[in-house]
Design an enzyme around this catalytic site. Sequence first.
Site, PDB file in Angstrom:
ATOM      1  N   ASN A  28       9.577  -5.653   4.653  1.00  0.00           N
ATOM      2  CA  ASN A  28       9.259  -6.559   5.847  1.00  0.00           C
ATOM      3  C   ASN A  28      10.057  -7.994   5.511  1.00  0.00           C
ATOM      4  OD1 ASN A  28       7.746  -8.555   6.993  1.00  0.00           O
ATOM      5  ND2 ASN A  28       6.307  -7.094   7.245  1.00  0.00           N
ATOM      6  N   ASP A  52       9.617 -10.878   7.360  1.00  0.00           N
ATOM      7  CA  ASP A  52       9.169 -11.960   7.812  1.00  0.00           C
ATOM      8  C   ASP A  52       9.264 -13.264   7.163  1.00  0.00           C
ATOM      9  OD1 ASP A  52       8.318  -9.963   9.820  1.00  0.00           O
ATOM     10  OD2 ASP A  52       5.966 -10.107   9.174  1.00  0.00           O
ATOM     11  N   HIS A  53       9.094 -13.159   5.810  1.00  0.00           N
ATOM     12  CA  HIS A  53       9.041 -14.341   5.024  1.00  0.00           C
ATOM     13  C   HIS A  53      10.403 -15.055   5.117  1.00  0.00           C
ATOM     14  CE1 HIS A  53       5.057 -14.157   3.691  1.00  0.00           C
ATOM     15  NE2 HIS A  53       5.132 -13.040   3.089  1.00  0.00           N
ATOM     16  N   ARG A  59      11.830 -25.660   8.242  1.00  0.00           N
ATOM     17  CA  ARG A  59      12.922 -26.653   8.786  1.00  0.00           C
ATOM     18  C   ARG A  59      13.256 -26.298  10.030  1.00  0.00           C
ATOM     19  NH1 ARG A  59      15.029 -30.049   4.713  1.00  0.00           N
ATOM     20  NH2 ARG A  59      13.341 -30.523   3.283  1.00  0.00           N
ATOM     21  N   HIS A 106       7.555  -8.687  11.979  1.00  0.00           N
ATOM     22  CA  HIS A 106       6.132  -8.669  12.895  1.00  0.00           C
ATOM     23  C   HIS A 106       6.429  -9.917  13.873  1.00  0.00           C
ATOM     24  CE1 HIS A 106       1.615  -9.304  12.730  1.00  0.00           C
ATOM     25  NE2 HIS A 106       2.050  -9.305  14.000  1.00  0.00           N
ATOM     26  N   ARG A 116       5.003 -12.214  16.232  1.00  0.00           N
ATOM     27  CA  ARG A 116       3.478 -12.640  16.386  1.00  0.00           C
ATOM     28  C   ARG A 116       3.279 -13.403  17.672  1.00  0.00           C
ATOM     29  NH1 ARG A 116      -0.521 -13.424  12.627  1.00  0.00           N
ATOM     30  NH2 ARG A 116      -0.309 -12.288  10.785  1.00  0.00           N
ATOM     31  N   ARG A 168       5.461 -17.557  14.926  1.00  0.00           N
ATOM     32  CA  ARG A 168       5.470 -18.423  13.635  1.00  0.00           C
ATOM     33  C   ARG A 168       6.704 -17.854  12.854  1.00  0.00           C
ATOM     34  NH1 ARG A 168       0.265 -16.330  10.189  1.00  0.00           N
ATOM     35  NH2 ARG A 168      -0.617 -16.749  12.277  1.00  0.00           N
ATOM     36  N   HIS A 169       6.899 -16.756  12.630  1.00  0.00           N
ATOM     37  CA  HIS A 169       8.295 -16.594  11.842  1.00  0.00           C
ATOM     38  C   HIS A 169       9.386 -15.875  12.810  1.00  0.00           C
ATOM     39  CE1 HIS A 169       5.790 -12.929  11.287  1.00  0.00           C
ATOM     40  NE2 HIS A 169       4.945 -13.597  10.470  1.00  0.00           N
ATOM     41  N   GLU A 193       6.096  -4.714  13.910  1.00  0.00           N
ATOM     42  CA  GLU A 193       4.897  -4.652  13.869  1.00  0.00           C
ATOM     43  C   GLU A 193       4.216  -5.592  14.911  1.00  0.00           C
ATOM     44  OE1 GLU A 193       3.475  -6.219  10.278  1.00  0.00           O
ATOM     45  OE2 GLU A 193       4.170  -4.874   8.994  1.00  0.00           O
ATOM     46  N   THR A 196      -1.896 -13.757   6.728  1.00  0.00           N
ATOM     47  CA  THR A 196      -1.060 -12.521   6.940  1.00  0.00           C
ATOM     48  C   THR A 196      -2.259 -11.563   7.600  1.00  0.00           C
ATOM     49  OG1 THR A 196       0.129 -10.876   5.719  1.00  0.00           O
ATOM     50  CG2 THR A 196      -1.592 -11.879   4.557  1.00  0.00           C
ATOM     51  N   THR A 197      -1.589 -10.558   7.860  1.00  0.00           N
ATOM     52  CA  THR A 197      -2.708  -9.307   8.493  1.00  0.00           C
ATOM     53  C   THR A 197      -3.785  -9.142   7.412  1.00  0.00           C
ATOM     54  OG1 THR A 197      -0.468  -8.264   9.309  1.00  0.00           O
ATOM     55  CG2 THR A 197      -2.618  -7.126   9.649  1.00  0.00           C
ATOM     56  N   GLU A 253      -0.428   3.889   9.299  1.00  0.00           N
ATOM     57  CA  GLU A 253      -0.018   3.277   8.155  1.00  0.00           C
ATOM     58  C   GLU A 253      -1.361   2.647   7.340  1.00  0.00           C
ATOM     59  OE1 GLU A 253       2.628  -0.041   8.371  1.00  0.00           O
ATOM     60  OE2 GLU A 253       1.829  -1.101   6.553  1.00  0.00           O
ATOM     61  N   HIS A 304       0.994  -3.303   2.201  1.00  0.00           N
ATOM     62  CA  HIS A 304       0.057  -4.667   2.137  1.00  0.00           C
ATOM     63  C   HIS A 304      -0.299  -4.940   0.634  1.00  0.00           C
ATOM     64  CE1 HIS A 304      -1.649  -8.097   3.600  1.00  0.00           C
ATOM     65  NE2 HIS A 304      -1.079  -8.223   4.614  1.00  0.00           N
ATOM     66  N   GLY A 305       0.277  -6.017   0.446  1.00  0.00           N
ATOM     67  CA  GLY A 305      -0.012  -6.151  -1.068  1.00  0.00           C
ATOM     68  C   GLY A 305       0.656  -5.395  -2.198  1.00  0.00           C
ATOM     69  N   GLY A 363       6.845  -6.575   1.660  1.00  0.00           N
ATOM     70  CA  GLY A 363       7.511  -7.723   2.157  1.00  0.00           C
ATOM     71  C   GLY A 363       7.500  -8.587   1.083  1.00  0.00           C
ATOM     72  N   HIS A 364       6.308  -9.291   0.641  1.00  0.00           N
ATOM     73  CA  HIS A 364       6.167 -10.281   0.067  1.00  0.00           C
ATOM     74  C   HIS A 364       6.635 -10.375  -1.402  1.00  0.00           C
ATOM     75  CE1 HIS A 364       3.871 -13.599  -2.305  1.00  0.00           C
ATOM     76  NE2 HIS A 364       4.327 -14.399  -1.484  1.00  0.00           N
TER      77      HIS A 364
HETATM   78  N1  PXP Z   1       2.307  -3.503   6.484  1.00  0.00           N
HETATM   79  C1  PXP Z   1       1.747  -4.215   7.369  1.00  0.00           C
HETATM   80  C2  PXP Z   1       0.993  -3.844   8.790  1.00  0.00           C
HETATM   81  C3  PXP Z   1       1.671  -5.776   7.372  1.00  0.00           C
HETATM   82  O1  PXP Z   1       1.258  -6.506   8.386  1.00  0.00           O
HETATM   83  C4  PXP Z   1       2.269  -6.314   6.096  1.00  0.00           C
HETATM   84  C5  PXP Z   1       2.437  -7.903   6.214  1.00  0.00           C
HETATM   85  O2  PXP Z   1       3.128  -8.240   7.006  1.00  0.00           O
HETATM   86  C6  PXP Z   1       3.073  -5.399   5.223  1.00  0.00           C
HETATM   87  C7  PXP Z   1       2.869  -3.990   5.302  1.00  0.00           C
HETATM   88  C8  PXP Z   1       3.573  -5.981   3.762  1.00  0.00           C
HETATM   89  O3  PXP Z   1       2.766  -6.456   3.124  1.00  0.00           O
HETATM   90  P1  PXP Z   1       3.280  -7.454   1.944  1.00  0.00           P
HETATM   91  O4  PXP Z   1       4.175  -8.581   2.542  1.00  0.00           O
HETATM   92  O5  PXP Z   1       1.805  -7.922   1.365  1.00  0.00           O
HETATM   93  O6  PXP Z   1       4.172  -6.488   0.924  1.00  0.00           O
END
Ligand code: PXP
Length: 240
Positions: free
Chosen positions: A6, A8-9, A17, A42, A44, A48-49, A69, A99-100, A150, A190-191, A212-213
């Site tokens: 992911n 997005d970040h 900026r 994602h 949104r 925002r990103h 997403e 975040t979600t 998911e 996620h996470g 992602g993160h």
């Molecule tokens: N899956 C979904 C549905 C999400 O919304 C996100 C965060 O955007 C992720 C996975 C990835 O999560 P993380 O950034 O914590 O790895």
Amino acid sequence: MRLCINIDHIATLRQARKEIEPDPVLAAGICELAGVDGIVCHLREDRRHINDRDLRLLKETVKTHLDLEMAATDEMVSIASVIKPDLVTLVPEKREEVTTEGGLDIEAAKVRIEGAIDELKKAGIKVSVFIEPLPVNVDSALEVGSDIIEIHTGKYANQKEPKDKIIELEKIRQTALLARELGLGVNAGHGLNYINIAPIANIEDIDEVSIGHAILARAVFVGLDRAVKEMLEIIRRIRR
Ligand code: PXP
């Protein structure tokens, strides 16, 4: 097990900026060269990103697999139907959240979600729904016509005590097994990070993880190519 990243970040950093760098489209290419199986973004409501330009260019340039997403709104369904990503993952979306925050409550918005899935499938797009790891949510996903679930791994990732982690992991395992038995594809995310990924990769019924993160945070120090490869190495040590 496939690894999708992911991005997005990368766009979040650009938007800090309101500049043109770093470009999430370029990041997607680097991740693909490093070996990921797919790119996730994602779009949104508040942009925002990731923005509409990013999505358009990602569709043109991603060679592996593009997972969009999005919330199950009319606006997003129209955009997806034109862009045609390989997969749409429906997620709940709150304007105030960082975040979600959790899985979809399918039962609470069944007609809307079913309608969105129907439209997306008519446009030839596969659909996944982001759900909490509970059997009842698998039944709901099937009822609304989703192809894939998911599983939200956030609660598992957030547990501090090993015994609580095991409880959450077991819920994920059972949910994945049920979904597999009912013929649904199984993604998870996620996470997830370099430490907590191993028990998830050990669950054979999970086809794909979306991260992602953790990877992008590590990329700040070691570079994107290495951060991706390190995650792939862990996953491949466990799953081919
Ligand atoms: N899956 C979904 C549905 C999400 O919304 C996100 C965060 O955007 C992720 C996975 C990835 O999560 P993380 O950034 O914590 O790895």
